[in-house]
Scaffold this active site. Sequence first.
Site, PDB file in Angstrom:
ATOM      1  N   HIS A  83     -25.000  40.208  73.697  1.00  0.00           N
ATOM      2  CA  HIS A  83     -24.264  38.938  73.595  1.00  0.00           C
ATOM      3  C   HIS A  83     -25.188  37.780  73.213  1.00  0.00           C
ATOM      4  O   HIS A  83     -24.719  36.740  72.773  1.00  0.00           O
ATOM      5  CB  HIS A  83     -23.403  38.664  74.836  1.00  0.00           C
ATOM      6  CG  HIS A  83     -24.097  38.135  76.050  1.00  0.00           C
ATOM      7  ND1 HIS A  83     -24.495  38.932  77.100  1.00  0.00           N
ATOM      8  CD2 HIS A  83     -24.455  36.876  76.395  1.00  0.00           C
ATOM      9  CE1 HIS A  83     -25.047  38.186  78.040  1.00  0.00           C
ATOM     10  NE2 HIS A  83     -25.048  36.931  77.638  1.00  0.00           N
ATOM     11  N   ASP A 219     -25.522  46.198  77.216  1.00  0.00           N
ATOM     12  CA  ASP A 219     -25.598  44.857  76.618  1.00  0.00           C
ATOM     13  C   ASP A 219     -27.016  44.560  76.094  1.00  0.00           C
ATOM     14  O   ASP A 219     -27.734  43.741  76.656  1.00  0.00           O
ATOM     15  CB  ASP A 219     -25.171  43.818  77.664  1.00  0.00           C
ATOM     16  CG  ASP A 219     -24.867  42.459  77.061  1.00  0.00           C
ATOM     17  OD1 ASP A 219     -25.235  42.226  75.894  1.00  0.00           O
ATOM     18  OD2 ASP A 219     -24.276  41.624  77.765  1.00  0.00           O
ATOM     19  N   SER A 644     -29.742  35.588  80.786  1.00  0.00           N
ATOM     20  CA  SER A 644     -29.312  36.736  80.003  1.00  0.00           C
ATOM     21  C   SER A 644     -30.454  37.186  79.103  1.00  0.00           C
ATOM     22  O   SER A 644     -31.073  36.362  78.437  1.00  0.00           O
ATOM     23  CB  SER A 644     -28.101  36.385  79.159  1.00  0.00           C
ATOM     24  OG  SER A 644     -26.957  36.527  79.938  1.00  0.00           O
TER      25      SER A 644
HETATM   26  N1  ARG Z   1     -20.739  36.502  81.800  1.00  0.00           N
HETATM   27  C1  ARG Z   1     -21.916  36.672  80.997  1.00  0.00           C
HETATM   28  C2  ARG Z   1     -22.715  35.368  80.915  1.00  0.00           C
HETATM   29  O1  ARG Z   1     -22.313  34.312  81.100  1.00  0.00           O
HETATM   30  C3  ARG Z   1     -21.678  37.321  79.682  1.00  0.00           C
HETATM   31  C4  ARG Z   1     -20.881  36.529  78.694  1.00  0.00           C
HETATM   32  C5  ARG Z   1     -20.569  37.236  77.402  1.00  0.00           C
HETATM   33  N2  ARG Z   1     -19.418  38.132  77.510  1.00  0.00           N
HETATM   34  C6  ARG Z   1     -18.099  37.743  77.415  1.00  0.00           C
HETATM   35  N3  ARG Z   1     -17.147  38.624  77.579  1.00  0.00           N
HETATM   36  N4  ARG Z   1     -17.724  36.504  77.115  1.00  0.00           N
HETATM   37  O2  ARG Z   1     -22.541  34.302  80.425  1.00  0.00           O
HETATM   38  N1  ASP Z   2     -24.271  35.993  81.339  1.00  0.00           N
HETATM   39  C1  ASP Z   2     -25.179  34.884  81.654  1.00  0.00           C
HETATM   40  C2  ASP Z   2     -25.983  34.467  80.419  1.00  0.00           C
HETATM   41  O1  ASP Z   2     -25.494  34.604  79.308  1.00  0.00           O
HETATM   42  C3  ASP Z   2     -26.033  35.192  82.835  1.00  0.00           C
HETATM   43  C4  ASP Z   2     -25.405  34.740  84.111  1.00  0.00           C
HETATM   44  O2  ASP Z   2     -24.725  33.704  84.112  1.00  0.00           O
HETATM   45  O3  ASP Z   2     -25.650  35.395  85.126  1.00  0.00           O
HETATM   46  O4  ASP Z   2     -27.045  33.877  80.495  1.00  0.00           O
END
Ligand code: ARG
Ligand code: ASP
Length: 716
Positions: A83, A219, A644
């Site tokens: 991502h 990921d 991330s």
């Molecule tokens: N939750 C994770 C992080 O904040 C991954 C985000 C990417 N994935 C998604 N389905 N939007 O930001």
């Molecule tokens: N998914 C998040 C990121 O993109 C990481 C988190 O918020 O734990 O940095």
Amino acid sequence: MKFLKIFLFLFIIQTQAQQGGMWIPSLLQGMNEKEMKSLGMKMSASDIYDVNKSSLKDAVPHFNGGCTSEVISPKGLLLTNHHCGFDAIQTHSSVEHDYLTNGFWAYKMEDELPNEDLEVTFIVKIEDVTAKVLDGVAALGTEVEKQNKIQENISILGTSIPKESGQENKIKTFYEGNQYMLFVTETFKDVRLVGTPPSSIGKFGSDTDNWVWPRHTGDFSLFRIYADRNNRPATYSKDNVPYTPKHFLPISLDGVQEDDFTLVFGYPGKTTEYLPAVAIEQIINELNPAKIEIREKALKVADGFMRKDNAVKIQYASKYAGIANYWKKWIGETQGLKKSDAVAIKRKQEIAFQEKVIKAGKQAEYGTLLADFEKNYAEISPYASSRDYFIETVLRNTELLSVTYKMYQLEQIYNTKGEQAFTDRKNNLSNGLGEFYKDFNKNVDEKVFEQLLELYATKSPKQFLPTHLININVQNLTAEIYGQSKLIDYNGAKELLTGDSKTVLANLNTDKAFQLVKEMADKYLKEVAPKYEKINLKITDLQRTYMKAQLELNKNSRIFPDANGTLRVTYGKVKGYEPKDAITYKPMTYLDGVLEKYIPGDYEFDVPSKLIDLYRTKEYGPYGKNGKMPVCFIGTNHTTGGNSGSPAIDAKGNLIGLNFDRVWEGTMSDIYYDPSICRNVMVDIRYVLFIMDKYAGAKNLINELKLVHPKETNKK
Ligand code: ARG
Ligand code: ASP
């Protein structure tokens, strides 16, 4: 007795060590180092950060300002999340080469793909410059004078502190303005795409599994840093060569098990861990519920259309994911704050704080802090709420309103900066319209508008509603706007922007959507934003003093600075958790779980047939264990957005995983870290290797890596 003491000491360290914290890598010696060793770390603080010899920090660059990455080979091979690499992968994708759907692998270096807007930044050195930044500040009278002097000092220091060519000096504030650190950085701008699994692996589970445990997402994506012939940063050139890093991470093939030590090294973006209870109450009771309700409505509308129409699905997939990400996070955050009793715990801490202030004879300085917080948060409440309604409705979720808001800004620019600025901005806007309307669907947006304006008119603070929206018939308004506005399609918008300033502004002002946005924005910018900013400045000021007081009155306790996008170390253990009564989550997932979730043809849970074959034949090579293929694991490391892509590192400095998310119940860790439910989610590095090797056949990349067996070496 002595034994009991040692036991108690260890027990205290152990429980304390689970309290979270994001620590500055140059300041680990002492308490942090002791704690990390008590948790099983076999390295010293200087193995993690050192200016005189290579250390772990030399392998962990900031990835394009928003994510983290790590160097994993002597030839500058770089690992980060799928991502995080998504934009680059998407940019290289076309119908003929759909790397998002099919993945991409460079089997030779010549095949690696350059990226125009991609850079990685290494930290060369970190230095405390608090005294220099605060020089001459104390003597000044007002807060504004003080802040101006600080800014002046920072900009002088930025240029006067020596640095080598290709390096930059960046000064950042810590503890809300109570400490300043200098970061000398080095930025590489030739970063090429090397490999990515298909989205059905790299984004497996998509939004349904986002923020959720158990997780089965691979990921990850791979890049390579290129440098000039002298191994120095350079912009893209075909003559550039793979970068030789000062340090790269060896990779452990031994895997993890519950209670293993883990260290996560990266660039967490923003946390607010030292808010007073009253601020958290406002988030739980007012701000989060409103934002969640708005996004929930918008998402439901989009989802309905996306499921019926594949073209809409493509248009809205990325926007949907972006909106859904924080919608889901806020729900988890609110529940987590409630479940962990964050407000009551903060209130207790505040009573203790007040007692300490009295005991230290500091009432004059700190005695009214908490009362001042109460007063200012009460005062800001309607403004904060109105601000969120405006941002979420106009700027984030209703596309017609957000594009119209840009037209409104165009008028403002004309009024404040004149003709030339107007023309520049108009051309700029005009050029961006194609991109915007390509993914705009009037039918979707019309439904979103209707739902969100209803909320806006009935639920946002009444005193700031534009007269036009009081007792409005939303259906009629929707029909009127989407029936008459020229801004509902590309040609109409283009036409509105044609002509000189007088024509354009006159035409805009006859447009129904423009008229509405103008009314809403005028009201917001005149009556809400200035007052909000004024009170917020006061709160920031109080927060700085509150932080100073806590540092002063709690000299021996562990107070870490809030995340601010700088390099941090967080550590903990591999650990499961109990999200609810009678439910226990184990800390590891396996490929079996991928197949359990498999829904053929589904856009979230499809599985590539090659992966199914590998599962059937159990061709896991050296990456599997006891006939099973590990996929993800969780730990007690305190992480946030920006972490991330961060490496998860074992007790000896080897790579064991790749951070990419947190568990839903623990997403409140940005505000309050509760060791019983806050967990970070990592891809097991063995799954990454398995996909590279067995799925993609990228032996060329595997051969670059340094694969080690630290646990087996232990036993010998
Ligand atoms: N939750 C994770 C992080 O904040 C991954 C985000 C990417 N994935 C998604 N389905 N939007 O930001
Ligand atoms: N998914 C998040 C990121 O993109 C990481 C988190 O918020 O734990 O940095």
